[in-house]
Design an enzyme around this catalytic site. Structure first.
Site, mmCIF file in Angstrom:
data_model
loop_
_atom_site.group_PDB
_atom_site.id
_atom_site.type_symbol
_atom_site.label_atom_id
_atom_site.label_comp_id
_atom_site.label_asym_id
_atom_site.label_seq_id
_atom_site.Cartn_x
_atom_site.Cartn_y
_atom_site.Cartn_z
ATOM 1 N N LYS A 13 -14.977 2.060 -27.839
ATOM 2 C CA LYS A 13 -13.874 2.344 -27.463
ATOM 3 C C LYS A 13 -12.548 3.565 -27.349
ATOM 4 C CE LYS A 13 -10.478 -0.812 -25.783
ATOM 5 N NZ LYS A 13 -9.292 -2.191 -25.603
ATOM 6 N N SER A 58 -8.545 -4.570 -20.676
ATOM 7 C CA SER A 58 -8.655 -3.093 -20.789
ATOM 8 C C SER A 58 -10.046 -2.524 -21.074
ATOM 9 C CB SER A 58 -7.526 -2.801 -22.244
ATOM 10 O OG SER A 58 -7.643 -2.999 -23.455
ATOM 11 N N SER A 116 -9.098 -8.669 -23.745
ATOM 12 C CA SER A 116 -9.868 -7.400 -22.872
ATOM 13 C C SER A 116 -11.327 -7.174 -23.746
ATOM 14 C CB SER A 116 -8.819 -5.973 -23.544
ATOM 15 O OG SER A 116 -7.841 -6.085 -22.809
#
Length: 493
Positions: free
Chosen positions: A79, A159, A183
């Site tokens: 990420k 997210s 998330s």
């Protein structure tokens, strides 16, 4: 032969160690899949092909000598919130334009030490602020799942949408992710993958771009429960550079897979049965209860009375911490700089151009609730509510409950550009209604695929555990996974 990208981490690990495949072959298969599919999905915002091949060659050398680590040769996506030395790290934001840190996050350092291979950086909501991966400066991620008979592009959740989409679409064997209010778990539920948010302090936050420091926690997204356990074992550690990381031994999570849940007590909270909750979500929840009963667990109704205050309290605490954390992005030392006639104008112009609309909204909310005259009315009160939420869980666990079963999300994935969501930010925030309590209390939570809705889209269940008892979550989630089966999207990309 099976497509190499369809192997689980556990399967790939076995074949690598048995010299049936090489790390270079596995990495090339994933790089080929990324090249073919990322244009349609937009899961990766930076692909590190040369670095991946070099890491894979080094893994093959170690494997050849019988020296491989726990993740030797396993290709992962990272990420964009995790600092990776000399590689794009921009938190999905324009304000960190061109930033390539000269240091490595503790979590990724742990993964590389165990032999993992980095494929690239994954797309995400800007500064992890979002529930749909539509706030990224690099554009939205497309969910690899589609509704039956419909080509409409769906969100992968947020997210960590890039992480979830890449894992679901076979563009990496597993991925790092972070969870501030859901998330990891919400995108896992939207993409038919497994995501665990460990206990606050289980993984170091050092080198992870901060959103809300008292809530943020790193964890993995993987294809199945076993792979999630393998990844978390490598990611978790004590770290002197992060004073909130806990000095608690990291167990062998994989050993918990297959452990019996007979005699366990699973709590089912009345407060999670919301008004207007879709019938499919309630049916799925009941199905999960039946599976655990059949496996020998005792189901007990419980009450978490302060649950209804969790979402409003979260959307005070998280923006308040964000407004403080994001004050450092001013165009002076790194990232974007927009010139002005003096330093104040430069600050203003840089932040206006560098931050997206959702980040600006949350920074302004946070600054407001921390301002003189409103601090006591909002921020202080929200912190008191947080204490009550934590106490609710402590009371239930002290009363003999081993884990809590809830839905993971209030719906399946919705469309990119959904007008209802775009017009009403609060409606978007409601996606986190089942997940934020876990962050507010610092507890571990796992989302596991449990079924498909009427349109053929994945739905997930959530299990919440005691502090530092991720093993019980892996054991219990495995029971649900075995009963429900695995879910994969039909390839169109």
């Amino acid at each position: 032969m099976t497509d190499l990208t369809h192997l689980t981490i556990a399967e790939a690990r076995e074949q690598l160690r048995g010299k049936q495949i090489t790390a270079s072959e596995l990495t090339d298969a994933y790089l080929g899949a990324i090249e073919a599919g990322n244009g349609a999905l937009n899961a990766y915002i930076a692909v590190t092909a040369d670095q991946a091949r070099a890491m894979a060659r080094a893994s093959d050398e170690r494997l050849g000598k019988g020296e491989g680590g726990a993740l030797e040769g396993i290709p992962l996506g990272i990420k964009d919130l995790f600092a990776t030395r000399g590689v794009h790290t921009q938190a999905g934001s324009h304000i960190l334009d061109g930033f390539e840190p000269p240091y490595e996050s503790t979590v990724t350092s742990n993964l590389w030490a165990d032999g993992a291979v980095m494929l690239g950086k994954l797309n995400m909501d800007e500064f992890a602020m979002g529930s749909s991966n539509e706030t990224s400066y690099y554009g939205p991620v497309t969910n690899p799942w589609r509704a039956k008979g419909d080509n409409k592009a769906l969100v992968p959740g947020g997210s960590s949408g890039g992480s979830a989409a890449a894992v679901a679409a076979w563009l990496c064997a597993g991925a790092t992710a972070t969870d501030t209010g859901g998330s990891i778990r919400q995108p896992a539920a939207f993409t038919g993958t497994v995501g665990i948010k460990p206990t606050y302090g289980r993984c170091s936050r050092w080198g992870i771009v901060a959103f809300a420091s008292s809530l943020d926690q790193a964890g993995p997204i993987a294809r199945d429960v076993r792979d999630a356990a393998i990844l978390l074992k490598s990611m978790a550690s004590i770290d002197d550079k992060d004073t909130t990381s806990a000095d608690v031994p990291v167990p062998d999570y994989e050993a918990a897979i297959g452990r019996s849940v007979k005699g366990m007590t699973i709590g089912v909270p009345a407060e999670y049965r919301m008004d207007g909750m879709p019938g499919e979500i309630d049916t799925l929840w009941q199905q999960g209860i039946e599976w655990l009963k059949e496996a020998g667990a005792e189901i007990r109704p419980i009450s978490l009375p302060h649950t209804r205050y969790a979402l409003p309290a979260y959307y005070i605490v998280a923006p308040a911490e964000a407004s403080s954390n994001l004050a450092r992005y001013d165009g002076v030392k790194y990232g974007l700089r927009v010139p002005g006639k003096d330093i104040v104008e430069m600050y203003e112009a840089t932040r206006a151009a560098g931050f997206g609309a959702e980040v600006k909204r949350r920074v302004m909310i946070g600054t407001y609730v921390l301002s003189a005259g409103y601090y006591d009315a909002y921020y202080l009160r929200a912190q008191k509510v947080r204490t009550l939420i934590k106490r609710d869980f402590e009371t239930v666990f002290a009363d003999g409950v081993d884990a809590i079963l809830t839905p993971a999300t209030p719906s399946a994935a919705f469309g990119i550009g959904d007008q209802d969501m775009a017009a009403d930010p609060v409606k978007m925030y409601l996606n986190d209604i089942f997940t934020v309590t876990v962050n507010m209390a610092g507890l571990p939570g796992i989302a596991v695929p449990a079924g498909l809705d009427a349109n053929g889209l994945p739905l997930g269940l959530q299990l919440i555990g005691k502090p530092f008892d991720e093993e019980t979550l892996f054991a219990t989630a495995n029971v649900i996974e075995q009963a429900a089966g695995r879910f994969t999207p039909e390839k169109w990309w």
